[in-house]
Motif scaffolding. Structure first.
Motif, PDB file in Angstrom:
ATOM      1  N   THR A 216       3.017  20.566 -49.306  1.00  0.00           N
ATOM      2  CA  THR A 216       3.908  21.714 -49.392  1.00  0.00           C
ATOM      3  C   THR A 216       5.070  21.411 -50.317  1.00  0.00           C
ATOM      4  OG1 THR A 216       5.155  20.965 -47.486  1.00  0.00           O
ATOM      5  CG2 THR A 216       3.348  22.482 -47.067  1.00  0.00           C
ATOM      6  N   ALA A 217       5.462  22.440 -51.039  1.00  0.00           N
ATOM      7  CA  ALA A 217       6.635  22.327 -51.899  1.00  0.00           C
ATOM      8  C   ALA A 217       7.803  22.943 -51.150  1.00  0.00           C
ATOM      9  CB  ALA A 217       6.386  23.053 -53.205  1.00  0.00           C
ATOM     10  N   ARG A 218       8.695  22.115 -50.707  1.00  0.00           N
ATOM     11  CA  ARG A 218       9.860  22.607 -49.967  1.00  0.00           C
ATOM     12  C   ARG A 218      10.934  23.056 -50.926  1.00  0.00           C
ATOM     13  NH1 ARG A 218      10.083  18.107 -45.193  1.00  0.00           N
ATOM     14  NH2 ARG A 218       8.439  19.065 -44.002  1.00  0.00           N
ATOM     15  N   LEU A 219      11.736  23.970 -50.432  1.00  0.00           N
ATOM     16  CA  LEU A 219      12.902  24.356 -51.210  1.00  0.00           C
ATOM     17  C   LEU A 219      13.863  23.183 -51.272  1.00  0.00           C
ATOM     18  CD1 LEU A 219      13.762  27.927 -49.913  1.00  0.00           C
ATOM     19  CD2 LEU A 219      12.855  27.302 -52.125  1.00  0.00           C
ATOM     20  N   PRO A 220      14.606  23.052 -52.346  1.00  0.00           N
ATOM     21  CA  PRO A 220      15.584  21.972 -52.407  1.00  0.00           C
ATOM     22  C   PRO A 220      16.564  22.088 -51.245  1.00  0.00           C
ATOM     23  CG  PRO A 220      15.370  23.059 -54.529  1.00  0.00           C
ATOM     24  CD  PRO A 220      14.563  23.852 -53.547  1.00  0.00           C
ATOM     25  N   GLY A 221      16.867  20.973 -50.625  1.00  0.00           N
ATOM     26  CA  GLY A 221      17.822  20.963 -49.538  1.00  0.00           C
ATOM     27  C   GLY A 221      17.219  20.734 -48.173  1.00  0.00           C
ATOM     28  N   ALA A 222      15.896  20.792 -48.037  1.00  0.00           N
ATOM     29  CA  ALA A 222      15.266  20.605 -46.721  1.00  0.00           C
ATOM     30  C   ALA A 222      15.592  19.229 -46.156  1.00  0.00           C
ATOM     31  CB  ALA A 222      13.756  20.796 -46.809  1.00  0.00           C
ATOM     32  N   GLU A 223      15.653  18.236 -47.021  1.00  0.00           N
ATOM     33  CA  GLU A 223      15.930  16.872 -46.549  1.00  0.00           C
ATOM     34  C   GLU A 223      17.385  16.690 -46.114  1.00  0.00           C
ATOM     35  OE1 GLU A 223      16.750  17.271 -50.798  1.00  0.00           O
ATOM     36  OE2 GLU A 223      14.950  17.678 -49.640  1.00  0.00           O
ATOM     37  N   LEU A 224      18.242  17.646 -46.461  1.00  0.00           N
ATOM     38  CA  LEU A 224      19.651  17.554 -46.099  1.00  0.00           C
ATOM     39  C   LEU A 224      19.988  18.271 -44.796  1.00  0.00           C
ATOM     40  CD1 LEU A 224      21.188  18.169 -49.641  1.00  0.00           C
ATOM     41  CD2 LEU A 224      20.776  15.987 -48.494  1.00  0.00           C
ATOM     42  N   VAL A 225      18.996  18.893 -44.169  1.00  0.00           N
ATOM     43  CA  VAL A 225      19.229  19.649 -42.938  1.00  0.00           C
ATOM     44  C   VAL A 225      19.299  18.686 -41.758  1.00  0.00           C
ATOM     45  CG1 VAL A 225      18.283  21.377 -41.366  1.00  0.00           C
ATOM     46  CG2 VAL A 225      18.107  21.713 -43.833  1.00  0.00           C
ATOM     47  N   HIS A 226      20.470  18.622 -41.098  1.00  0.00           N
ATOM     48  CA  HIS A 226      20.650  17.736 -39.946  1.00  0.00           C
ATOM     49  C   HIS A 226      21.226  18.459 -38.732  1.00  0.00           C
ATOM     50  CE1 HIS A 226      19.670  14.359 -42.483  1.00  0.00           C
ATOM     51  NE2 HIS A 226      20.599  14.738 -43.347  1.00  0.00           N
TER      52      HIS A 226
END
Length: 113
Positions: A32-42
Motif C-alpha cells: 500500500t502507498a500511504r499518504l505522507p505522514g502516516a508514520e508520524l501518527v502517535h
C-alpha cells in the motif's frame, strides 16, 4: 452476525460496548502507498487529522462526506481512550483501513479509465 468480528470498546457513559468489525477481503494484501505522514501518527488527534486528509483524496464529494462523518464518529467514541496499547492498536487498524479504502478507490479509478 455472519462474517463480522467483534471488538469491545468503552463509550462515554457506558461501561463496555461491542462493535462489529467488517472483515477484510480474502487474498494477498498488496503493498500500500500511504499518504505522507502516516508514520508520524502517535496520538488520536494526529490520527483524526491524518484520516481527514485521506478523505480529501477520495474521488467524489459524496464519498468524502461519508468517510469524514465516519471518522468524526469514531474519534468521538475513542477520544477518551487512555491505554497506550489500545491507542496504538486503534491507530494501526485505522491507518490500515484507510490505506485499503484509498487503494480500493484508486484501483476503481484506474479500471474505469
Amino acid at each position: 452476525m455472519g462474517l463480522y468480528s467483534q471488538e469491545q470498546t468503552r463509550v462515554p457513559g457506558a461501561t463496555l460496548v461491542t462493535v462489529l468489525v467488517a472483515p477484510r477481503p480474502p487474498g494477498p494484501t498488496l503493498p500500500t502507498a500511504r499518504l505522507p505522514g502516516a508514520e508520524l501518527v502517535h496520538t488520536l488527534l494526529q490520527l483524526y487529522r491524518y484520516l481527514l486528509r485521506c478523505c480529501r483524496q477520495l474521488p467524489t464529494k459524496g464519498m468524502q462526506e461519508h468517510y469524514r462523518h465516519a471518522v468524526r464518529q469514531s474519534f468521538q467514541v475513542h477520544s477518551d481512550e487512555d491505554s497506550p496499547e489500545r491507542i496504538q492498536q486503534i491507530i494501526k487498524r485505522a491507518i490500515e483501513d484507510a490505506d485499503w479504502i484509498m487503494n480500493k478507490y484508486k484501483k476503481q479509478n484506474r479500471d474505469s479509465e
